[in-house]
Scaffold this motif. Structure first.
Motif, PDB file in Angstrom:
ATOM      1  N   LEU A 118       0.673  -1.176  -0.062  1.00 41.91           N
ATOM      2  CA  LEU A 118       0.002   0.130   0.047  1.00 41.91           C
ATOM      3  C   LEU A 118       0.804   1.359  -0.173  1.00 41.91           C
ATOM      4  CD1 LEU A 118      -2.897   1.073   0.212  1.00 41.91           C
ATOM      5  CD2 LEU A 118      -2.717   0.919   2.765  1.00 41.91           C
ATOM      6  N   LEU A 119       1.936   1.338   0.979  1.00 42.41           N
ATOM      7  CA  LEU A 119       2.617   2.437   0.954  1.00 42.41           C
ATOM      8  C   LEU A 119       3.406   2.663  -0.161  1.00 42.41           C
ATOM      9  CD1 LEU A 119       4.211   1.774   4.623  1.00 42.41           C
ATOM     10  CD2 LEU A 119       2.583   3.698   3.814  1.00 42.41           C
ATOM     11  N   ILE A 120       4.050   1.606  -0.851  1.00 42.15           N
ATOM     12  CA  ILE A 120       4.887   1.804  -2.154  1.00 42.15           C
ATOM     13  C   ILE A 120       3.876   2.223  -3.554  1.00 42.15           C
ATOM     14  CG2 ILE A 120       6.064   0.241  -4.197  1.00 42.15           C
ATOM     15  CD1 ILE A 120       7.051  -1.307  -1.689  1.00 42.15           C
ATOM     16  N   PHE A 121       2.854   1.540  -3.480  1.00 44.76           N
ATOM     17  CA  PHE A 121       1.684   1.765  -4.611  1.00 44.76           C
ATOM     18  C   PHE A 121       1.208   3.351  -4.374  1.00 44.76           C
ATOM     19  CE2 PHE A 121      -0.174  -2.475  -6.114  1.00 44.76           C
ATOM     20  CZ  PHE A 121       1.275  -2.787  -6.625  1.00 44.76           C
ATOM     21  N   THR A 122       0.960   3.853  -3.199  1.00 43.05           N
ATOM     22  CA  THR A 122       0.505   5.234  -2.999  1.00 43.05           C
ATOM     23  C   THR A 122       1.764   6.088  -3.329  1.00 43.05           C
ATOM     24  OG1 THR A 122      -0.680   4.558  -1.282  1.00 43.05           O
ATOM     25  CG2 THR A 122      -0.314   6.871  -1.278  1.00 43.05           C
TER      26      THR A 122
END
Length: 280
Positions: free
Chosen positions: A60-64
């Protein structure tokens, strides 16, 4: 003198119907397999079951950062992107993990398949079922994000959740049965599957809203009719956040397609089951 029951085990024909009574008799073994999948997954790990939260959280953090901060992709309906993205990531992570592990379930349990009789269907089914536990645990991320952004889940989203999960399970199970059968005969499957899943990610509205495809009606039509996961993600966002309305027609189409995938996978699995023990 009590009557002695005799069971005769015969190799199945090219295709034989599923013996649901037999599966029910082996329900305890199914539970054992399911619990084993969960326990072995995190055995001898430092963080243990925390990986069920850590993996989707890191994704989630990387995609955001990549798609929202750099590529400037947003939810398209005003929903905070991390919340919007989290719904897609949770369902996608379940699909990815369950499909990968179910496709390898027969090969990784070759010793059992060769030496002990039990309904082979239990192996991929237990993998798909065990993934639901991880999905439930990782849903805490979504709950935390919605609390942070002061979003409260709508009743519509909660009410269709069992339906959405059923669609995802039938889709995953159908594809998993097919790939597990193919993986017995063609070991290329384990190498091709990660590439296939990586490509499929971009044909599923995980990182972008399905409205991005309004300018490409053929692509959107194909996604709705061929990718039930895409329909589930889109309608769960609509049901939980209320920015869009639930498309009941799309949900019915996804239900129909998921059942077709399941029946085709079950048919192929049962047709190929007769040679599992010989070549696994």
């Amino acid at each position: 003198m009590s009557e002695v029951k005799e069971y005769v085990i015969k190799p199945p024909r090219r295709f034989s119907a599923v013996d649901w009574g037999e599966l029910w008799r082996y329900r305890d073994l199914f539970l054992v397999f399911t619990w084993r999948e969960v326990s072995v997954r995190y055995k001898q790990t430092v963080l243990g079951a925390a990986w069920a939260i850590l993996q989707p959280l890191v994704t989630l953090l990387i995609f955001t950062f990549v798609f929202n901060r750099i590529a400037k992709i947003d939810s398209g309906d005003g929903t905070p992107y991390p919340v919007f993205l989290c719904v897609g990531v949770l369902f996608w992570q379940y699909f990815l993990t369950a499909l990968t592990n179910s496709s390898n379930s027969l090969v990784s349990n070759a010793g059992l398949v060769q030496k002990v009789y039990f309904p082979r269907l239990l192996l991929p089914a237990s993998v798909v079922a065990s993934g639901l536990i991880d999905l439930a645990v990782s849903s805490l991320i979504l709950a935390g994000l919605m609390a942070w952004y002061r979003y409260f889940p709508l009743i519509a989203g909660i009410s269709i959740l069992p339906w959405a999960i059923a669609i995802v399970v039938f889709t995953t199970m159908g594809l998993g049965l097919t790939l597990a059968s193919l993986n017995i005969k063609y070991r290329d499957v384990r190498y091709a599957l990660p590439f296939f899943i990586q490509i499929l990610l971009y044909f599923t509205p995980v990182i972008y809203p399905i409205t991005f495809l309004d300018k490409f009606p053929i692509a959107k039509f194909a996604m709705v009719w061929l990718n039930p996961i895409a329909v589930v993600i889109t309608n769960m966002r609509a049901g939980l956040f209320g920015a869009e309305t639930i498309d009941w027609g799309m949900m019915l189409i996804a239900s129909f397609v998921s059942v077709i995938y399941f029946l085709l996978g079950l048919y192929y699995f049962r047709s190929a089951e007769r040679y599992f023990a010989d070549i696994v």
